[in-house]
Write a protein that holds these residues in place. Structure first.
Motif, PDB file in Angstrom:
ATOM      1  N   THR A  87       0.856  -1.175   0.000  1.00  0.00           N
ATOM      2  CA  THR A  87       0.000   0.000   0.000  1.00  0.00           C
ATOM      3  C   THR A  87       0.897   1.231   0.000  1.00  0.00           C
ATOM      4  O   THR A  87       1.894   1.267   0.727  1.00  0.00           O
ATOM      5  CB  THR A  87      -0.917   0.032   1.234  1.00  0.00           C
ATOM      6  OG1 THR A  87      -1.736  -1.135   1.253  1.00  0.00           O
ATOM      7  CG2 THR A  87      -1.822   1.260   1.202  1.00  0.00           C
ATOM      8  N   MET A  88       0.554   2.201  -0.827  1.00  0.00           N
ATOM      9  CA  MET A  88       1.372   3.408  -0.908  1.00  0.00           C
ATOM     10  C   MET A  88       0.469   4.621  -0.965  1.00  0.00           C
ATOM     11  O   MET A  88      -0.553   4.617  -1.657  1.00  0.00           O
ATOM     12  CB  MET A  88       2.273   3.362  -2.140  1.00  0.00           C
ATOM     13  CG  MET A  88       3.294   4.484  -2.196  1.00  0.00           C
ATOM     14  SD  MET A  88       4.484   4.228  -3.558  1.00  0.00           S
ATOM     15  CE  MET A  88       5.545   5.656  -3.343  1.00  0.00           C
ATOM     16  N   GLN A  89       0.826   5.645  -0.219  1.00  0.00           N
ATOM     17  CA  GLN A  89       0.062   6.882  -0.229  1.00  0.00           C
ATOM     18  C   GLN A  89       1.010   8.056  -0.055  1.00  0.00           C
ATOM     19  O   GLN A  89       2.106   7.913   0.487  1.00  0.00           O
ATOM     20  CB  GLN A  89      -0.986   6.888   0.878  1.00  0.00           C
ATOM     21  CG  GLN A  89      -0.431   6.668   2.268  1.00  0.00           C
ATOM     22  CD  GLN A  89      -1.522   6.410   3.286  1.00  0.00           C
ATOM     23  OE1 GLN A  89      -2.701   6.293   2.942  1.00  0.00           O
ATOM     24  NE2 GLN A  89      -1.150   6.321   4.537  1.00  0.00           N
ATOM     25  N   GLY A  90       0.578   9.213  -0.543  1.00  0.00           N
ATOM     26  CA  GLY A  90       1.440  10.377  -0.419  1.00  0.00           C
ATOM     27  C   GLY A  90       0.951  11.546  -1.244  1.00  0.00           C
ATOM     28  O   GLY A  90      -0.169  11.553  -1.755  1.00  0.00           O
ATOM     29  N   ASP A  91       1.825  12.537  -1.377  1.00  0.00           N
ATOM     30  CA  ASP A  91       1.558  13.724  -2.168  1.00  0.00           C
ATOM     31  C   ASP A  91       2.907  14.248  -2.666  1.00  0.00           C
ATOM     32  O   ASP A  91       3.895  13.504  -2.676  1.00  0.00           O
ATOM     33  CB  ASP A  91       0.800  14.779  -1.360  1.00  0.00           C
ATOM     34  CG  ASP A  91       1.481  15.071  -0.022  1.00  0.00           C
ATOM     35  OD1 ASP A  91       2.732  14.999   0.055  1.00  0.00           O
ATOM     36  OD2 ASP A  91       0.775  15.382   0.951  1.00  0.00           O
ATOM     37  N   LYS A  92       2.970  15.510  -3.054  1.00  0.00           N
ATOM     38  CA  LYS A  92       4.222  16.059  -3.578  1.00  0.00           C
ATOM     39  C   LYS A  92       5.310  16.173  -2.514  1.00  0.00           C
ATOM     40  O   LYS A  92       6.508  16.222  -2.842  1.00  0.00           O
ATOM     41  CB  LYS A  92       3.972  17.439  -4.190  1.00  0.00           C
ATOM     42  CG  LYS A  92       3.255  17.402  -5.532  1.00  0.00           C
ATOM     43  CD  LYS A  92       3.171  18.800  -6.113  1.00  0.00           C
ATOM     44  CE  LYS A  92       2.559  18.781  -7.513  1.00  0.00           C
ATOM     45  NZ  LYS A  92       2.472  20.137  -8.113  1.00  0.00           N
ATOM     46  N   GLU A  93       4.905  16.214  -1.247  1.00  0.00           N
ATOM     47  CA  GLU A  93       5.855  16.457  -0.172  1.00  0.00           C
ATOM     48  C   GLU A  93       6.444  15.180   0.430  1.00  0.00           C
ATOM     49  O   GLU A  93       7.594  15.163   0.885  1.00  0.00           O
ATOM     50  CB  GLU A  93       5.182  17.278   0.940  1.00  0.00           C
ATOM     51  CG  GLU A  93       4.577  18.583   0.478  1.00  0.00           C
ATOM     52  CD  GLU A  93       5.613  19.533  -0.097  1.00  0.00           C
ATOM     53  OE1 GLU A  93       6.766  19.521   0.399  1.00  0.00           O
ATOM     54  OE2 GLU A  93       5.284  20.279  -1.041  1.00  0.00           O
ATOM     55  N   GLU A  96       4.549   7.321   1.711  1.00  0.00           N
ATOM     56  CA  GLU A  96       4.609   6.254   2.710  1.00  0.00           C
ATOM     57  C   GLU A  96       4.248   4.932   2.040  1.00  0.00           C
ATOM     58  O   GLU A  96       3.272   4.854   1.290  1.00  0.00           O
ATOM     59  CB  GLU A  96       3.636   6.541   3.853  1.00  0.00           C
ATOM     60  CG  GLU A  96       3.585   5.476   4.927  1.00  0.00           C
ATOM     61  CD  GLU A  96       2.562   5.794   6.000  1.00  0.00           C
ATOM     62  OE1 GLU A  96       1.575   5.051   6.129  1.00  0.00           O
ATOM     63  OE2 GLU A  96       2.743   6.817   6.702  1.00  0.00           O
ATOM     64  N   LEU A  97       5.027   3.907   2.270  1.00  0.00           N
ATOM     65  CA  LEU A  97       4.810   2.592   1.675  1.00  0.00           C
ATOM     66  C   LEU A  97       4.736   1.552   2.779  1.00  0.00           C
ATOM     67  O   LEU A  97       5.590   1.526   3.676  1.00  0.00           O
ATOM     68  CB  LEU A  97       5.926   2.262   0.684  1.00  0.00           C
ATOM     69  CG  LEU A  97       5.757   1.011  -0.185  1.00  0.00           C
ATOM     70  CD1 LEU A  97       6.460   1.193  -1.530  1.00  0.00           C
ATOM     71  CD2 LEU A  97       6.315  -0.235   0.508  1.00  0.00           C
TER      72      LEU A  97
END
Length: 201
Positions: A87-93, A96-97
């Motif tokens: 599962t991976m989530q995040g944005d430009k900054e 998190e994996l």
């Protein structure tokens, strides 16, 4: 019995190859600039489908679920049995994996993927590539219907990538690709994505 199994496998492979090679529907006819403008306006979307990855020394396939809200994303890969691979989530900054009950973080999503999996993938470009949306500097080959057939992206981390599109379907008056092939022969990487469902939000 062995001959029967081999024959069944041959039929299955033929069907799969035929599905991947299916040409886009002939009823598509769009203005390329207007179509690209519509794609740029799609900032909130969900995707469900299948992904197959082939590297120089490994390959796997998985169910993929991707949600994009502006610059924020949430991606999960699961086996056919529903077991989570990552599962991976995040944005430009930040990114998190999570995999194998371990959590990893980095300020660069592409570096994080490479660090944990060894895959060299420009993650920041994926939301554009998935939709079939070109950036101003990209080199593009359009089909006669007006949608993108092939895309050669131009960016700092895009060297060697070639994205091919087939099987466009209309989703809320916008044509979106349902068969996407991402290939980088220099890296020995190939990613095939077969979209089962697009959802615009």
């Amino acid at each position: 019995m062995r001959l029967t199994i081999h024959f069944a496998l041959l039929i299955l492979i033929t069907i799969l190859l035929s599905a991947c090679a299916a040409p886009p529907p002939t009823n598509i006819q769009v203005n390329s600039q207007e179509h690209q403008a519509k794609l740029s306006q799609i900032q909130h979307w969900k995707l469900k489908g299948r992904m197959a990855f082939k590297g120089s020394d490994e390959k796997f396939s998985a169910n993929v679920n991707w949600q994009q809200i502006d610059d924020s994303y949430h991606l999960s890969l699961n086996t056919m049995l529903g077991i989570n691979i990552l599962t991976m989530q995040g944005d430009k900054e930040s990114a998190e994996l999570n995999t194998d009950d371990e959590q990893y973080q980095d300020t660069d999503a592409s570096h994080l993927i490479w660090r944990i999996t060894g895959w060299q993938i420009p993650v920041s470009q994926f939301p554009f590539w998935i939709k079939g949306q070109a950036q101003p500097s990209d080199k593009v080959i359009y089909a006669q219907s007006g949608v993108i057939e092939q895309l050669i992206p131009v960016c700092d981390s895009c060297a060697g990538w070639l994205i091919s599109y087939q099987d466009y379907h209309q989703v809320d008056n916008v044509w979106l690709p349902h068969n996407i092939k991402l290939n980088n022969s220099a890296l020995g990487n190939q990613i095939l994505i077969r979209v089962n469902q697009w959802t615009k939000q």
